[in-house]
Scaffold this motif. Structure first.
Motif, PDB file in Angstrom:
ATOM      1  N   UNK A  17     -21.534 -14.772 -71.144  1.00  0.00           N
ATOM      2  CA  UNK A  17     -21.144 -15.889 -70.586  1.00  0.00           C
ATOM      3  C   UNK A  17     -21.058 -17.096 -71.494  1.00  0.00           C
ATOM      4  N   UNK A  18     -22.401 -17.415 -72.271  1.00  0.00           N
ATOM      5  CA  UNK A  18     -22.648 -18.284 -73.757  1.00  0.00           C
ATOM      6  C   UNK A  18     -21.596 -18.273 -74.654  1.00  0.00           C
ATOM      7  N   UNK A  19     -20.610 -17.279 -74.665  1.00  0.00           N
ATOM      8  CA  UNK A  19     -20.276 -17.390 -75.770  1.00  0.00           C
ATOM      9  C   UNK A  19     -19.348 -18.112 -76.421  1.00  0.00           C
ATOM     10  N   UNK A  20     -18.943 -19.252 -75.499  1.00  0.00           N
ATOM     11  CA  UNK A  20     -17.770 -20.609 -75.626  1.00  0.00           C
ATOM     12  C   UNK A  20     -19.281 -21.419 -76.039  1.00  0.00           C
ATOM     13  N   UNK A  21     -20.235 -21.702 -75.927  1.00  0.00           N
ATOM     14  CA  UNK A  21     -20.899 -22.459 -76.500  1.00  0.00           C
ATOM     15  C   UNK A  21     -21.359 -21.660 -77.224  1.00  0.00           C
ATOM     16  N   UNK A  22     -22.190 -21.171 -78.321  1.00  0.00           N
ATOM     17  CA  UNK A  22     -22.346 -20.509 -78.897  1.00  0.00           C
ATOM     18  C   UNK A  22     -21.624 -20.580 -80.552  1.00  0.00           C
ATOM     19  N   UNK A  23     -19.929 -20.065 -79.343  1.00  0.00           N
ATOM     20  CA  UNK A  23     -19.283 -20.854 -81.018  1.00  0.00           C
ATOM     21  C   UNK A  23     -18.869 -22.207 -81.167  1.00  0.00           C
ATOM     22  N   UNK A  24     -19.048 -23.202 -80.193  1.00  0.00           N
ATOM     23  CA  UNK A  24     -19.234 -24.495 -80.420  1.00  0.00           C
ATOM     24  C   UNK A  24     -20.523 -25.179 -81.467  1.00  0.00           C
ATOM     25  N   UNK A  25     -21.797 -24.514 -80.581  1.00  0.00           N
ATOM     26  CA  UNK A  25     -23.192 -24.736 -81.378  1.00  0.00           C
ATOM     27  C   UNK A  25     -23.130 -24.486 -83.101  1.00  0.00           C
ATOM     28  N   UNK A  26     -22.664 -23.427 -83.163  1.00  0.00           N
ATOM     29  CA  UNK A  26     -22.361 -22.597 -84.188  1.00  0.00           C
ATOM     30  C   UNK A  26     -21.771 -23.726 -85.321  1.00  0.00           C
ATOM     31  N   UNK A 262     -20.693 -25.733 -61.102  1.00  0.00           N
ATOM     32  CA  UNK A 262     -21.526 -24.806 -61.334  1.00  0.00           C
ATOM     33  C   UNK A 262     -21.255 -23.938 -62.765  1.00  0.00           C
ATOM     34  N   UNK A 263     -20.029 -23.428 -62.820  1.00  0.00           N
ATOM     35  CA  UNK A 263     -19.710 -22.887 -64.178  1.00  0.00           C
ATOM     36  C   UNK A 263     -18.563 -22.909 -64.962  1.00  0.00           C
ATOM     37  N   UNK A 264     -18.107 -24.265 -65.051  1.00  0.00           N
ATOM     38  CA  UNK A 264     -16.922 -25.151 -65.403  1.00  0.00           C
ATOM     39  C   UNK A 264     -17.581 -24.900 -66.745  1.00  0.00           C
ATOM     40  N   UNK A 265     -18.652 -25.789 -67.375  1.00  0.00           N
ATOM     41  CA  UNK A 265     -18.701 -25.848 -68.792  1.00  0.00           C
ATOM     42  C   UNK A 265     -19.034 -25.009 -69.932  1.00  0.00           C
ATOM     43  N   UNK A 266     -18.586 -23.925 -68.855  1.00  0.00           N
ATOM     44  CA  UNK A 266     -18.849 -21.822 -69.468  1.00  0.00           C
ATOM     45  C   UNK A 266     -17.519 -22.928 -70.389  1.00  0.00           C
ATOM     46  N   UNK A 267     -16.387 -22.463 -69.657  1.00  0.00           N
ATOM     47  CA  UNK A 267     -15.010 -22.543 -70.168  1.00  0.00           C
ATOM     48  C   UNK A 267     -14.958 -24.313 -71.571  1.00  0.00           C
ATOM     49  N   UNK A 268     -15.084 -25.434 -70.648  1.00  0.00           N
ATOM     50  CA  UNK A 268     -15.009 -26.557 -72.214  1.00  0.00           C
ATOM     51  C   UNK A 268     -16.671 -26.884 -72.254  1.00  0.00           C
ATOM     52  N   UNK A 269     -17.480 -26.435 -73.297  1.00  0.00           N
ATOM     53  CA  UNK A 269     -18.490 -26.772 -73.723  1.00  0.00           C
ATOM     54  C   UNK A 269     -19.183 -27.745 -74.123  1.00  0.00           C
ATOM     55  N   UNK A 270     -18.026 -28.535 -74.831  1.00  0.00           N
ATOM     56  CA  UNK A 270     -18.186 -29.503 -76.103  1.00  0.00           C
ATOM     57  C   UNK A 270     -19.438 -31.735 -75.077  1.00  0.00           C
ATOM     58  N   UNK A 271     -19.141 -31.155 -73.592  1.00  0.00           N
ATOM     59  CA  UNK A 271     -20.256 -32.423 -73.059  1.00  0.00           C
ATOM     60  C   UNK A 271     -21.487 -31.801 -73.197  1.00  0.00           C
ATOM     61  N   UNK A 272     -21.716 -30.664 -73.264  1.00  0.00           N
ATOM     62  CA  UNK A 272     -23.053 -30.195 -72.359  1.00  0.00           C
ATOM     63  C   UNK A 272     -23.369 -29.781 -73.947  1.00  0.00           C
ATOM     64  N   UNK A 273     -22.870 -29.365 -75.369  1.00  0.00           N
ATOM     65  CA  UNK A 273     -23.158 -29.351 -76.652  1.00  0.00           C
ATOM     66  C   UNK A 273     -23.573 -30.505 -77.175  1.00  0.00           C
ATOM     67  N   UNK A 274     -22.903 -31.374 -77.535  1.00  0.00           N
ATOM     68  CA  UNK A 274     -23.441 -33.094 -76.821  1.00  0.00           C
ATOM     69  C   UNK A 274     -24.413 -33.612 -77.652  1.00  0.00           C
ATOM     70  N   UNK A 275     -25.010 -33.336 -75.626  1.00  0.00           N
ATOM     71  CA  UNK A 275     -26.429 -33.309 -75.228  1.00  0.00           C
ATOM     72  C   UNK A 275     -27.702 -32.585 -76.502  1.00  0.00           C
ATOM     73  N   UNK A 276     -27.270 -31.030 -76.149  1.00  0.00           N
ATOM     74  CA  UNK A 276     -27.621 -29.951 -77.052  1.00  0.00           C
ATOM     75  C   UNK A 276     -27.912 -30.516 -79.062  1.00  0.00           C
ATOM     76  N   UNK A 277     -27.268 -30.891 -79.126  1.00  0.00           N
ATOM     77  CA  UNK A 277     -27.028 -31.803 -80.241  1.00  0.00           C
ATOM     78  C   UNK A 277     -27.872 -32.872 -80.465  1.00  0.00           C
ATOM     79  N   UNK A 278     -28.295 -33.336 -80.144  1.00  0.00           N
ATOM     80  CA  UNK A 278     -29.358 -34.718 -79.914  1.00  0.00           C
ATOM     81  C   UNK A 278     -30.450 -33.967 -79.664  1.00  0.00           C
ATOM     82  N   UNK A 279     -30.726 -33.740 -78.473  1.00  0.00           N
ATOM     83  CA  UNK A 279     -32.246 -32.637 -78.858  1.00  0.00           C
ATOM     84  C   UNK A 279     -32.600 -31.870 -79.977  1.00  0.00           C
ATOM     85  N   UNK A 280     -31.405 -31.127 -80.500  1.00  0.00           N
ATOM     86  CA  UNK A 280     -32.180 -30.426 -81.859  1.00  0.00           C
ATOM     87  C   UNK A 280     -32.533 -31.753 -83.056  1.00  0.00           C
ATOM     88  N   UNK A 281     -32.278 -32.734 -83.032  1.00  0.00           N
ATOM     89  CA  UNK A 281     -33.192 -33.766 -83.757  1.00  0.00           C
ATOM     90  C   UNK A 281     -34.509 -33.765 -83.453  1.00  0.00           C
TER      91      UNK A 281
END
Length: 288
Positions: A17-26, A262-281
């Motif tokens: 279920x996380x595959x699109x999120x992982x692609x965006x993260x990678x 509840x599950x829509x972000x899995x298909x379009x994860x960019x907005x979530x990854x923006x947050x995770x990107x910031x938290x990475x630092x």
């Protein structure tokens, strides 16, 4: 130091279920690992696929007999594994919040950040008590799944949902509850990949792993509210945040919002990854 993001799925799902999120993260240079919780990733039985309902109803389940300890151990073992490479950020969706909360209680010194994406975070009561609260009353998930339950979970010891057997009206109710922004065809992918069996975590003291002030409460944490969520209403998400903040007012949730079901972000994860990107630092700078 470069953190590892460990993704923990929710009910009816698996690591895929996380595959699109992982692609965006990678694509943004991040290191990630998505795990299958116990009983996940094994595929489907022939009876379920062919809708041999008599056989499907009677056959055993891969999740029967699994305990909260099994789910917690899966996360704890993963934390030990990836911690050797640097900071660890646990990211959970929905039901996945339960095992990461327990893992945080067990290993606060090895986890650098917790991220709850409309995820369960029990603080003041047992996890199974929350769905009976008024905040959950507007959830569209329970009435949508009720017609598809196979057998009595209290008797069987696990939940079995015949996702594949849903007719068009039932699929529409599920789409409204889980991913209303998906088209009917897009939602079919969710239906076809949803796992039919889940542990029955709503009852039993073994699942009573609440956030601990002196363990979980030491770890920086973020709650990503899904503002269009009809499965876990905003009132429920706000309740988890309020209880966590009251437990450790000096270490409150960093609250973010993503416009998603509840599950829509899995298909379009960019907005979530923006947050995770910031938290990475933050995680890398604050590594313990």
């Amino acid at each position: 130091m470069i953190p590892t993001f460990v993704f923990v799925h929710g009910s009816g799902s698996a690591a895929h279920g996380w595959s699109a999120t992982q692609r965006e993260m990678a694509a943004r240079g991040h290191r990630t690992l998505a795990i299958d919780l116990p009983g996940r990733g094994a595929g489907f039985t022939r009876a379920y696929y062919e809708q041999d309902l008599e056989t499907f109803a009677a056959e055993p389940s891969a999740v029967r007999g699994l305990t909260a300890a099994d789910f917690i151990a899966a996360v704890v073992d993963t934390v030990h594994l990836v911690r050797r490479h640097g900071p660890v950020v646990l990211v959970a969706h929905s039901f996945g919040g339960l095992p990461i909360t327990a893992a945080a209680n067990a290993l606060p010194e090895l986890i650098d950040h917790l991220v709850y994406i409309a995820a369960q975070c029990p603080v003041n009561r047992a996890p199974g008590e929350y769905p009976a609260l008024p905040e959950w009353s507007s959830s569209a998930l329970f009435p949508a799944t009720a017609p598809l339950l196979v057998g009595d979970p209290a008797v069987r010891g696990f939940l079995r949902v015949n996702w594949r057997g849903a007719d068009r009206e039932q699929r529409e109710a599920l789409r409204n509850a889980i991913a209303a922004e998906f088209t009917e065809d897009e939602f079919l992918t969710v239906m076809l990949t949803s796992q039919p069996d889940e542990v029955f975590w709503l009852t039993g003291p073994e699942w009573d792993h609440r956030a601990g002030k002196d363990s979980w409460g030491r770890i920086p944490r973020t709650f990503v509210k899904l503002t269009e969520d009809r499965s876990m209403p905003l009132a429920v998400q706000d309740l988890y945040i309020a209880e966590g903040d009251a437990l450790t007012p000096d270490n409150p949730f960093d609250v973010r919002e993503v416009k998603s079901s509840h599950a829509g972000f899995f298909r379009k994860p960019a907005e979530l990854v923006d947050i995770l990107d910031e938290l990475s630092g933050r995680a890398g700078a604050g590594a313990r």
